[in-house]
Design a protein around this motif. Structure first.
Motif, PDB file in Angstrom:
ATOM      1  N   SER A  99      -7.499   1.485  -8.898  1.00 17.37           N
ATOM      2  CA  SER A  99      -6.717   0.554  -8.092  1.00 17.37           C
ATOM      3  C   SER A  99      -7.621  -0.524  -7.514  1.00 17.37           C
ATOM      4  O   SER A  99      -8.803  -0.287  -7.251  1.00 17.37           O
ATOM      5  CB  SER A  99      -5.978   1.278  -6.967  1.00 17.37           C
TER       6      SER A  99
ATOM      7  N   ARG B 276       0.699   4.217  -2.831  1.00 18.05           N
ATOM      8  CA  ARG B 276       0.531   5.639  -2.488  1.00 18.05           C
ATOM      9  C   ARG B 276       1.650   6.481  -3.100  1.00 18.05           C
ATOM     10  O   ARG B 276       1.413   7.603  -3.584  1.00 18.05           O
ATOM     11  CB  ARG B 276       0.500   5.808  -0.971  1.00 18.05           C
TER      12      ARG B 276
ATOM     13  N   THR C  89      -7.224  -3.557  -4.487  1.00 22.81           N
ATOM     14  CA  THR C  89      -6.416  -4.174  -3.448  1.00 22.81           C
ATOM     15  C   THR C  89      -6.767  -5.652  -3.334  1.00 22.81           C
ATOM     16  O   THR C  89      -7.943  -6.019  -3.248  1.00 22.81           O
ATOM     17  CB  THR C  89      -6.656  -3.483  -2.088  1.00 22.81           C
TER      18      THR C  89
ATOM     19  N   GLN D  94       0.813  -1.198   0.000  1.00 26.00           N
ATOM     20  CA  GLN D  94       0.000   0.000   0.000  1.00 26.00           C
ATOM     21  C   GLN D  94       0.859   1.266   0.000  1.00 26.00           C
ATOM     22  O   GLN D  94       0.509   2.274  -0.620  1.00 26.00           O
ATOM     23  CB  GLN D  94      -0.946  -0.012   1.206  1.00 26.00           C
ATOM     24  N   LYS D  95       1.998   1.206   0.668  1.00 31.20           N
ATOM     25  CA  LYS D  95       2.922   2.340   0.660  1.00 31.20           C
ATOM     26  C   LYS D  95       3.455   2.590  -0.746  1.00 31.20           C
ATOM     27  O   LYS D  95       3.571   3.739  -1.191  1.00 31.20           O
ATOM     28  CB  LYS D  95       4.075   2.079   1.624  1.00 31.20           C
TER      29      LYS D  95
ATOM     30  N   ALA E  34       0.902   6.898  -6.786  1.00 31.37           N
ATOM     31  CA  ALA E  34      -0.193   7.846  -7.009  1.00 31.37           C
ATOM     32  C   ALA E  34       0.270   9.281  -6.853  1.00 31.37           C
ATOM     33  O   ALA E  34      -0.205  10.190  -7.551  1.00 31.37           O
ATOM     34  CB  ALA E  34      -1.337   7.546  -6.038  1.00 31.37           C
ATOM     35  N   ALA E  35       1.209   9.507  -5.936  1.00 36.44           N
ATOM     36  CA  ALA E  35       1.708  10.866  -5.711  1.00 36.44           C
ATOM     37  C   ALA E  35       2.613  11.332  -6.843  1.00 36.44           C
ATOM     38  O   ALA E  35       2.778  12.536  -7.046  1.00 36.44           O
ATOM     39  CB  ALA E  35       2.465  10.925  -4.387  1.00 36.44           C
TER      40      ALA E  35
END
Length: 329
Positions: A253, A241, A255, A237-238, A244-245
């Motif tokens: 997305s 993220r 999961t 998940q990190k 995405a940034a």
């Protein structure tokens, strides 16, 4: 306020839309003569045979038994059932050839290269260019020689990593069809990522921190042309993220309960308008994630098992190289 684009390239890199691998071009099989088909494109796939390894060799995960049977693994790793691993590898080749219609070349196993079947680490391929990697483990670096020869036979432009300070495993590189993300991991360093950016100058290349012993593609992958699938762990998940940034493109997305399930292969068939394929873990592997993948309605799901090969550190995308090229004749 617009978000700034963070890339690791030393120069501005243009982001362009890429219909990969659906460009309507003809192709050549790896190491074979030119082929004629009625479809506007086909994708070539390269596999490395699975065979026993010398007893002195360890595995990608840090030691123990890899592509050998019946021996104690050591380092907490179970022994590998070689016959089962070979069956899984054979089924994978059959799915690539028969279900997806790919032209396939299988390199023979070499006892001196026990992790040769993990050839997804040996090259990063886009269009007519193949970047030959420099794996983190010195013992794995001879693996690139056979792959380089096969890609040279195809006529791809070969780019070498000449910097001895650079390390790069191919499964740390995720190409979305629009840009590259390179995982900075135990296996791949910043200099390796810089060489990816320098090689593929038409695309944005961004770096993503990867914790632990994972590769980036062991945490997330492409589940469709605009869909990123990722595991549910904090590391996965990190990474999502961070992606995405960094991106300027909108991705959906999904999961998945299991990180390993996100290591899949999204492939477009040659016929215009045909539904793309998603080669994913199946056959009894990761059943909870298989159920979650049913939400991807715009792809044809093609399940394949690699539970035994996984013991050697193999993710699904590490077991083959997929490429699309125009002929040079």
């Amino acid at each position: 306020m617009p978000r700034s684009r963070q890339t690791i390239a030393p120069r501005p890199i243009a982001v362009r839309e890429l219909a990969y691998p659906g460009n309507p071009s003809k192709a050549r099989a790896i190491g074979l003569s030119s082929l004629k088909t009625q479809t506007p494109i086909f994708i070539n796939s390269l596999l490395w045979g699975v065979g026993p390894r010398p007893k002195s060799q360890g595995c990608r995960s840090g030691g123990g038994c890899c592509l050998a049977s019946g021996e104690g693994a050591g380092a907490g790793l179970p022994a590998l059932d070689l016959a089962k691993a070979q069956r899984e590898h054979g089924v994978l080749g059959g799915k690539l050839r028969q279900r997806l219609g790919l032209q396939l070349l299988e390199l023979p196993p070499e006892e001196s290269l026990p992790l040769g079947p993990l050839l997804g680490d040996t090259a990063v391929i886009q269009g007519d260019t193949a970047l030959i990697t420099r794996p983190w483990s010195p013992a794995r670096r001879p693996e690139v020689d056979g792959v380089r020869k096969a890609l040279q036979d195809l006529g791809l432009r070969i780019v070498e990593m000449g910097d001895e300070n650079a390390t790069l495993d191919g499964t740390d590189v995720l190409f979305t069809g629009r840009e590259f993300f390179v995982g900075l991991s135990k296996w791949t360093n910043h200099r390796g990522a810089e060489i990816v950016a320098d090689t593929f100058r038409d695309f944005a290349v961004s770096t993503v921190p990867v914790s632990g012993s994972s590769h980036l593609r062991g945490l997330c992958g492409m589940g469709g042309p605009r869909t990123v699938v990722a595991g549910s762990s904090e590391a996965a998940q990190k990474a999502v993220r961070a992606m995405a940034a960094l991106t300027d493109h909108p991705y959906a997305s999904l999961t998945l309960p299991d990180d390993a399930a996100s290591d899949c292969l999204f492939l477009r068939p040659g016929l215009p308008g045909a539904t793309p394929f998603l080669l994913h873990r199946g056959g009894g592997d990761l059943p909870n994630s298989q159920e979650a993948l049913q939400k991807l309605s715009d792809v044809t799901l093609v399940p394949v098992s690699c539970s035994e090969l996984e013991k050697a550190g193999a993710g699904l995308s590490s077991l083959c190289l997929v490429l699309s090229t125009r002929p040079h004749c």
